[in-house]
Design a protein around this motif. Sequence first.
Motif: not given
Length: 89
Positions: A7-19
């Motif tokens: 995927i695109q735009n993945l930056k950090c653990g916050g992104c991962a948590h939301t996903i």
Amino acid sequence: MESLLHIQNLKCGGCAHTIITRLEELEGVTNVVVDNEAHSVGFNYTEAEELESVKTVLSTLGYPVEGESNPVTKKAKSFVSCAIGRLNS
């Protein structure tokens, strides 16, 4: 069935948590794992429609699958998703 989407735009653990949180809400989708280094999301699903639902949710959150359109609006959505994920983790 197992799937791994880059995927695109993945930056950090916050992104991962939301996903992870949003994808685990989908019926038939299990074992969601996000790899920030590889910019990928792995998961299990049972029906082809569930794979399409995952792609739709990711795109809505601002994390389109590689090769899909990634306009500024999706990038902005990913920042919002990231912030929400940081606050909720």
